[in-house]
Scaffold this motif. Structure first.
Motif, PDB file in Angstrom:
ATOM      1  N   SER A  31       0.847  -1.186   0.000  1.00 49.60           N
ATOM      2  CA  SER A  31       0.000   0.000   0.000  1.00 49.60           C
ATOM      3  C   SER A  31       0.884   1.239   0.000  1.00 49.60           C
ATOM      4  CB  SER A  31      -0.882   0.008   1.256  1.00 49.60           C
ATOM      5  OG  SER A  31      -0.059   0.112   2.424  1.00 49.60           O
ATOM      6  N   GLU A  32       0.295   2.380  -0.306  1.00 48.86           N
ATOM      7  CA  GLU A  32       1.049   3.634  -0.261  1.00 48.86           C
ATOM      8  C   GLU A  32       1.559   3.895   1.149  1.00 48.86           C
ATOM      9  OE1 GLU A  32       3.051   6.800  -1.723  1.00 48.86           O
ATOM     10  OE2 GLU A  32       1.936   5.310  -2.881  1.00 48.86           O
ATOM     11  N   LEU A  33       0.766   3.491   2.145  1.00 49.10           N
ATOM     12  CA  LEU A  33       1.172   3.652   3.544  1.00 49.10           C
ATOM     13  C   LEU A  33       2.497   2.939   3.799  1.00 49.10           C
ATOM     14  CD1 LEU A  33       0.156   4.449   6.583  1.00 49.10           C
ATOM     15  CD2 LEU A  33      -0.385   2.007   6.697  1.00 49.10           C
ATOM     16  N   SER A  55       5.586   4.304   1.495  1.00 48.69           N
ATOM     17  CA  SER A  55       6.161   5.565   1.973  1.00 48.69           C
ATOM     18  C   SER A  55       6.887   5.358   3.298  1.00 48.69           C
ATOM     19  CB  SER A  55       5.060   6.619   2.136  1.00 48.69           C
ATOM     20  OG  SER A  55       4.517   6.966   0.883  1.00 48.69           O
ATOM     21  N   HIS A  56       6.307   4.532   4.165  1.00 49.94           N
ATOM     22  CA  HIS A  56       6.966   4.216   5.435  1.00 49.94           C
ATOM     23  C   HIS A  56       8.328   3.578   5.187  1.00 49.94           C
ATOM     24  CE1 HIS A  56       7.962   2.158   9.155  1.00 49.94           C
ATOM     25  NE2 HIS A  56       7.730   0.980   8.594  1.00 49.94           N
ATOM     26  N   THR A 112       9.836  13.875   5.060  1.00 50.01           N
ATOM     27  CA  THR A 112       8.374  13.764   5.069  1.00 50.01           C
ATOM     28  C   THR A 112       7.730  14.555   3.933  1.00 50.01           C
ATOM     29  OG1 THR A 112       8.238  15.556   6.714  1.00 50.01           O
ATOM     30  CG2 THR A 112       8.247  13.290   7.540  1.00 50.01           C
ATOM     31  N   TYR A 133       8.167  11.866   1.119  1.00 51.57           N
ATOM     32  CA  TYR A 133       7.368  10.673   1.416  1.00 51.57           C
ATOM     33  C   TYR A 133       6.468  10.993   2.613  1.00 51.57           C
ATOM     34  CZ  TYR A 133      10.830   8.541  -1.591  1.00 51.57           C
ATOM     35  OH  TYR A 133      11.646   8.255  -2.660  1.00 51.57           O
ATOM     36  N   ARG A 137       3.817  11.434   5.643  1.00 49.55           N
ATOM     37  CA  ARG A 137       3.117  10.587   6.606  1.00 49.55           C
ATOM     38  C   ARG A 137       1.621  10.843   6.428  1.00 49.55           C
ATOM     39  NH1 ARG A 137       6.331   8.789  10.883  1.00 49.55           N
ATOM     40  NH2 ARG A 137       4.585   8.755  12.346  1.00 49.55           N
ATOM     41  N   GLU A 138       0.859   9.799   6.216  1.00 54.68           N
ATOM     42  CA  GLU A 138      -0.578   9.956   6.024  1.00 54.68           C
ATOM     43  C   GLU A 138      -1.241  10.466   7.305  1.00 54.68           C
ATOM     44  OE1 GLU A 138      -2.594   6.564   4.504  1.00 54.68           O
ATOM     45  OE2 GLU A 138      -1.076   6.132   2.985  1.00 54.68           O
ATOM     46  N   PHE A 147      -1.438   8.425  10.742  1.00 52.86           N
ATOM     47  CA  PHE A 147      -0.455   7.403  10.397  1.00 52.86           C
ATOM     48  C   PHE A 147      -0.310   6.356  11.497  1.00 52.86           C
ATOM     49  CE2 PHE A 147       3.957   5.933  10.913  1.00 52.86           C
ATOM     50  CZ  PHE A 147       4.119   5.227   9.733  1.00 52.86           C
ATOM     51  N   LYS A 152      -3.124   3.900  11.461  1.00 57.87           N
ATOM     52  CA  LYS A 152      -3.097   3.101  10.236  1.00 57.87           C
ATOM     53  C   LYS A 152      -1.981   2.060  10.285  1.00 57.87           C
ATOM     54  CE  LYS A 152      -5.217   6.581   7.246  1.00 57.87           C
ATOM     55  NZ  LYS A 152      -5.033   7.498   6.093  1.00 57.87           N
TER      56      LYS A 152
END
Length: 215
Positions: free
Chosen positions: A29-31, A34-35, A154, A157, A159-160, A163, A166
């Protein structure tokens, strides 16, 4: 992306790194993508600040694969998710013609990244992956980075929103089907937090009720 703050940190410019980036982008996932990307930058920045000798390409591979075991393709696995990730990275590196110590470093880095107290005494890549993951998820070592460094990473990339929640959800969904794999780690915290009915295995009870004790 390059970060400039008395030194330069960037994703390795190699075919192997590009293949890793595409593989993880297509899988996670994008989460998680990016993490994992941020984990690499925190790890590399910290390694440079401490003057450690490390292989950026191996560190990048370890960072990008470290949470792949949480994805849906492992929904039938009963291994620790860290071992699934370590095995996936091993297989990828073998397909690229790498072997020996390089694979061993990456495998151990991923397999041990949730095991406090051990990675920091091992090869730099192993120690740095754990440090980078701890920084991104729990803010461990937050004060060791400048505002500029944190802002640059950040921005590239993000942080949603929400975060933390999630990520807890991602850990839970990646491990709820294999609760036994969390025994002896802090991963059972995620199951206990999300599932009020989850019962932790207690090692003292295991010892006291073993065949030796005839509980």
């Amino acid at each position: 992306m390059a970060l400039n703050d008395n030194f330069d940190v960037k994703i390795p410019d190699s075919s192997l790194a590009r293949q890793v980036t595409q593989l993880i982008r297509d899988t996670e996932s994008e989460l998680l993508f990016s993490h994992s990307s941020r984990v690499y930058f925190w790890a590399a920045l910290l390694g440079n600040r401490k003057g450690l000798i490390f292989d950026p390409e191996l560190l990048y591979v370890a960072s990008m694969f470290h949470d792949i075991g949480l994805t849906s393709q492992y929904h039938d696995s009963q291994l620790r998710f860290e071992v699934d990730g370590a095995n996936a990275a091993r297989d990828f590196l073998r397909s690229q013609g790498l072997g020996g110590t390089d694979i061993e470093k990456v495998w151990n880095a991923i397999a041990l990244h949730t095991t406090p107290g051990i990675p920091e005494h091992m090869h730099s890549e192993i120690a740095l992956l754990q440090a980078g993951a701890g920084m991104d998820v729990a803010g461990r070592g937050f004060e060791q980075f400048t505002d500029e460094q944190r802002g640059a990473v950040t921005a590239a990339y993000p942080r949603e929103p929400q975060f933390a929640h999630k990520m807890i959800d991602a850990f839970y969904h990646g491990m709820k089907h294999r609760p036994a794999s969390t025994f002896g780690t802090f991963n059972d915290d995620f199951l206990a937090f999300k599932d009020p009915g989850f019962k932790r295995t207690d090692l003292c009870s295991v010892i006291l009720c073993s065949h030796w004790e005839h509980c």
